[in-house]
Motif scaffolding. Structure first.
Motif, PDB file in Angstrom:
ATOM      1  N   PRO A 256       5.902   9.625  -7.636  1.00 17.64           N
ATOM      2  CA  PRO A 256       7.068   9.722  -7.933  1.00 17.64           C
ATOM      3  C   PRO A 256       7.061   8.679  -7.668  1.00 17.64           C
ATOM      4  CG  PRO A 256       6.170   9.793  -5.675  1.00 17.64           C
ATOM      5  CD  PRO A 256       4.735   9.658  -6.019  1.00 17.64           C
ATOM      6  N   GLU A 257       9.462   8.732  -8.141  1.00 13.70           N
ATOM      7  CA  GLU A 257       9.819   7.483  -8.232  1.00 13.70           C
ATOM      8  C   GLU A 257       9.966   6.696  -6.877  1.00 13.70           C
ATOM      9  OE1 GLU A 257      14.100   6.769  -9.950  1.00 13.70           O
ATOM     10  OE2 GLU A 257      12.494   7.838 -11.617  1.00 13.70           O
ATOM     11  N   LEU A 258       9.584   5.309  -6.790  1.00 18.86           N
ATOM     12  CA  LEU A 258       9.696   5.411  -5.346  1.00 18.86           C
ATOM     13  C   LEU A 258      10.107   3.620  -5.396  1.00 18.86           C
ATOM     14  CD1 LEU A 258       5.947   6.775  -3.945  1.00 18.86           C
ATOM     15  CD2 LEU A 258       8.297   7.673  -2.740  1.00 18.86           C
ATOM     16  N   ARG A 259      11.143   3.390  -5.266  1.00 16.60           N
ATOM     17  CA  ARG A 259      10.707   1.913  -5.459  1.00 16.60           C
ATOM     18  C   ARG A 259      10.133   0.756  -4.240  1.00 16.60           C
ATOM     19  NH1 ARG A 259      14.881  -2.133  -2.176  1.00 16.60           N
ATOM     20  NH2 ARG A 259      15.235   0.248  -0.965  1.00 16.60           N
ATOM     21  N   LEU A 260       9.933   0.280  -4.531  1.00 18.87           N
ATOM     22  CA  LEU A 260       8.296  -0.935  -3.794  1.00 18.87           C
ATOM     23  C   LEU A 260       9.552  -2.154  -3.003  1.00 18.87           C
ATOM     24  CD1 LEU A 260       5.077  -1.029  -5.795  1.00 18.87           C
ATOM     25  CD2 LEU A 260       5.848   1.216  -4.652  1.00 18.87           C
ATOM     26  N   PHE A 261      10.298  -2.900  -3.420  1.00 22.35           N
ATOM     27  CA  PHE A 261      10.488  -3.032  -3.265  1.00 22.35           C
ATOM     28  C   PHE A 261      12.244  -4.212  -4.450  1.00 22.35           C
ATOM     29  CE2 PHE A 261       6.675  -5.733  -4.481  1.00 22.35           C
ATOM     30  CZ  PHE A 261       6.950  -6.903  -5.439  1.00 22.35           C
ATOM     31  N   GLU A 262      12.621  -4.522  -3.637  1.00 20.94           N
ATOM     32  CA  GLU A 262      14.045  -5.894  -4.605  1.00 20.94           C
ATOM     33  C   GLU A 262      13.081  -7.105  -4.540  1.00 20.94           C
ATOM     34  OE1 GLU A 262      17.621  -3.025  -5.159  1.00 20.94           O
ATOM     35  OE2 GLU A 262      17.641  -5.212  -3.441  1.00 20.94           O
ATOM     36  N   VAL A 263      13.806  -8.313  -6.175  1.00 23.38           N
ATOM     37  CA  VAL A 263      13.466  -9.044  -6.623  1.00 23.38           C
ATOM     38  C   VAL A 263      14.360  -9.795  -6.271  1.00 23.38           C
ATOM     39  CG1 VAL A 263      12.244 -10.759  -7.098  1.00 23.38           C
ATOM     40  CG2 VAL A 263      11.073  -8.842  -7.403  1.00 23.38           C
ATOM     41  N   ALA A 264      15.272 -10.679  -5.314  1.00 19.70           N
ATOM     42  CA  ALA A 264      16.454 -11.522  -5.907  1.00 19.70           C
ATOM     43  C   ALA A 264      15.979 -12.703  -6.656  1.00 19.70           C
ATOM     44  CB  ALA A 264      17.395 -11.741  -5.055  1.00 19.70           C
ATOM     45  N   ILE A 265      16.012 -13.433  -7.867  1.00 20.41           N
ATOM     46  CA  ILE A 265      15.960 -14.643  -8.296  1.00 20.41           C
ATOM     47  C   ILE A 265      17.496 -15.344  -8.088  1.00 20.41           C
ATOM     48  CG2 ILE A 265      14.999 -15.899 -10.670  1.00 20.41           C
ATOM     49  CD1 ILE A 265      13.682 -12.856 -11.199  1.00 20.41           C
ATOM     50  N   ARG A 266      17.079 -16.583  -7.835  1.00 17.93           N
ATOM     51  CA  ARG A 266      18.569 -17.759  -7.534  1.00 17.93           C
ATOM     52  C   ARG A 266      17.656 -19.331  -8.548  1.00 17.93           C
ATOM     53  NH1 ARG A 266      20.773 -13.632  -4.599  1.00 17.93           N
ATOM     54  NH2 ARG A 266      19.857 -13.293  -2.808  1.00 17.93           N
TER      55      ARG A 266
ATOM     56  N   VAL B 178       0.482  -1.255   0.142  1.00 20.31           N
ATOM     57  CA  VAL B 178      -0.437   0.113  -0.031  1.00 20.31           C
ATOM     58  C   VAL B 178       0.704   1.060   0.252  1.00 20.31           C
ATOM     59  CG1 VAL B 178      -1.752   0.761   1.350  1.00 20.31           C
ATOM     60  CG2 VAL B 178      -1.409  -1.329   1.451  1.00 20.31           C
ATOM     61  N   VAL B 179       0.328   1.775  -0.638  1.00 20.53           N
ATOM     62  CA  VAL B 179       1.528   3.030  -1.106  1.00 20.53           C
ATOM     63  C   VAL B 179       0.367   4.378  -1.220  1.00 20.53           C
ATOM     64  CG1 VAL B 179       2.929   4.921  -2.465  1.00 20.53           C
ATOM     65  CG2 VAL B 179       3.005   2.473  -2.566  1.00 20.53           C
ATOM     66  N   THR B 180       0.633   5.497   0.372  1.00 17.57           N
ATOM     67  CA  THR B 180       0.193   6.789   0.707  1.00 17.57           C
ATOM     68  C   THR B 180       0.986   7.942   0.527  1.00 17.57           C
ATOM     69  OG1 THR B 180      -1.326   5.443   2.255  1.00 17.57           O
ATOM     70  CG2 THR B 180      -1.405   7.852   2.324  1.00 17.57           C
ATOM     71  N   GLY B 181       0.927   8.256  -0.609  1.00 11.97           N
ATOM     72  CA  GLY B 181       1.962   9.563  -0.529  1.00 11.97           C
ATOM     73  C   GLY B 181       3.082   8.807  -1.235  1.00 11.97           C
ATOM     74  N   ARG B 182       4.360   9.511   0.026  1.00 12.28           N
ATOM     75  CA  ARG B 182       5.682   8.223  -0.118  1.00 12.28           C
ATOM     76  C   ARG B 182       5.716   7.178   0.353  1.00 12.28           C
ATOM     77  NH1 ARG B 182       8.112  11.244  -3.582  1.00 12.28           N
ATOM     78  NH2 ARG B 182      10.313  10.240  -3.170  1.00 12.28           N
ATOM     79  N   LYS B 183       4.770   6.989   1.223  1.00  9.74           N
ATOM     80  CA  LYS B 183       5.165   6.304   2.232  1.00  9.74           C
ATOM     81  C   LYS B 183       4.526   5.007   2.039  1.00  9.74           C
ATOM     82  CE  LYS B 183       3.359   4.325   6.403  1.00  9.74           C
ATOM     83  NZ  LYS B 183       2.309   4.255   8.468  1.00  9.74           N
ATOM     84  N   ILE B 184       5.581   3.714   1.914  1.00  7.03           N
ATOM     85  CA  ILE B 184       5.389   2.183   1.434  1.00  7.03           C
ATOM     86  C   ILE B 184       5.075   1.712   2.777  1.00  7.03           C
ATOM     87  CG2 ILE B 184       6.258   0.623   0.192  1.00  7.03           C
ATOM     88  CD1 ILE B 184       8.233   2.764  -1.146  1.00  7.03           C
ATOM     89  N   SER B 185       4.498   0.577   2.584  1.00  2.00           N
ATOM     90  CA  SER B 185       3.639  -0.949   3.497  1.00  2.00           C
ATOM     91  C   SER B 185       3.790  -1.396   3.338  1.00  2.00           C
ATOM     92  CB  SER B 185       2.341   0.039   4.572  1.00  2.00           C
ATOM     93  OG  SER B 185       2.791  -1.154   5.708  1.00  2.00           O
TER      94      SER B 185
ATOM     95  N   VAL C 154      19.073  -9.522  -9.698  1.00  4.77           N
ATOM     96  CA  VAL C 154      18.073  -8.708  -8.303  1.00  4.77           C
ATOM     97  C   VAL C 154      17.677  -7.474  -9.499  1.00  4.77           C
ATOM     98  CG1 VAL C 154      18.249  -6.701  -6.074  1.00  4.77           C
ATOM     99  CG2 VAL C 154      19.950  -9.439  -6.835  1.00  4.77           C
ATOM    100  N   TYR C 155      16.216  -6.952  -9.107  1.00  2.00           N
ATOM    101  CA  TYR C 155      15.123  -6.153  -9.567  1.00  2.00           C
ATOM    102  C   TYR C 155      14.834  -5.339  -9.039  1.00  2.00           C
ATOM    103  CZ  TYR C 155      16.823  -9.756 -13.663  1.00  2.00           C
ATOM    104  OH  TYR C 155      17.680 -10.972 -13.707  1.00  2.00           O
ATOM    105  N   GLU C 156      14.478  -4.501  -9.581  1.00  2.00           N
ATOM    106  CA  GLU C 156      13.637  -3.077  -8.488  1.00  2.00           C
ATOM    107  C   GLU C 156      12.061  -3.210  -9.208  1.00  2.00           C
ATOM    108  OE1 GLU C 156      14.511   0.352  -9.111  1.00  2.00           O
ATOM    109  OE2 GLU C 156      16.926   0.261  -7.783  1.00  2.00           O
ATOM    110  N   VAL C 157      11.329  -3.229  -8.305  1.00  2.48           N
ATOM    111  CA  VAL C 157       9.357  -3.095  -8.791  1.00  2.48           C
ATOM    112  C   VAL C 157       9.577  -1.961  -7.785  1.00  2.48           C
ATOM    113  CG1 VAL C 157       7.311  -3.751  -8.125  1.00  2.48           C
ATOM    114  CG2 VAL C 157       9.228  -5.665  -8.234  1.00  2.48           C
ATOM    115  N   GLU C 158       8.870  -1.303  -8.709  1.00  9.46           N
ATOM    116  CA  GLU C 158       8.494   0.879  -8.352  1.00  9.46           C
ATOM    117  C   GLU C 158       7.302   1.345  -9.466  1.00  9.46           C
ATOM    118  OE1 GLU C 158      12.644   2.297 -10.504  1.00  9.46           O
ATOM    119  OE2 GLU C 158      11.355   2.352 -12.555  1.00  9.46           O
TER     120      GLU C 158
END
Length: 84
Positions: free
Chosen positions: A74-84, A5-12, A66-70
């Motif tokens: 505004p430009e916000l990185r939600l999380f990264e995914v590390a694929i192995r 959930v994104v509220t403004g620039r806050k990511i939860s 390792v890939y970003e989900v964004e």
């Protein structure tokens, strides 16, 4: 499954790294309070997201790395995914 959930620039929940094995699928449900675009690098996913309407996408791990989900605006990185 991951719910963000994104509220403004806050990511939860706060950004972190999610581990996947090649061939695994992560189901993401994203809710934002503004119109934006979701971009999942390494998954060939770019989707419009509408304020207040949950978007659910399936991210299937194909290439190790390792890939970003964004978000874009505004430009916000939600999380990264590390694929192995």
């Amino acid at each position: 499954m991951r719910t963000v959930v994104v509220t403004g620039r806050k990511i939860s929940p706060p950004p972190e790294t999610v581990d996947l094995r090649v061939g695994q699928t992560l189901t993401l449900t994203l809710t934002v309070n503004h119109d934006d675009r979701l971009h999942a690098h390494g998954f060939d996913v770019e989707e419009k997201v509408t304020a207040g309407r949950p978007l659910t996408v399936a991210l299937t791990a194909e290439q190790p790395g390792v890939y970003e989900v964004e978000l874009h605006d505004p430009e916000l990185r939600l999380f990264e995914v590390a694929i192995r």
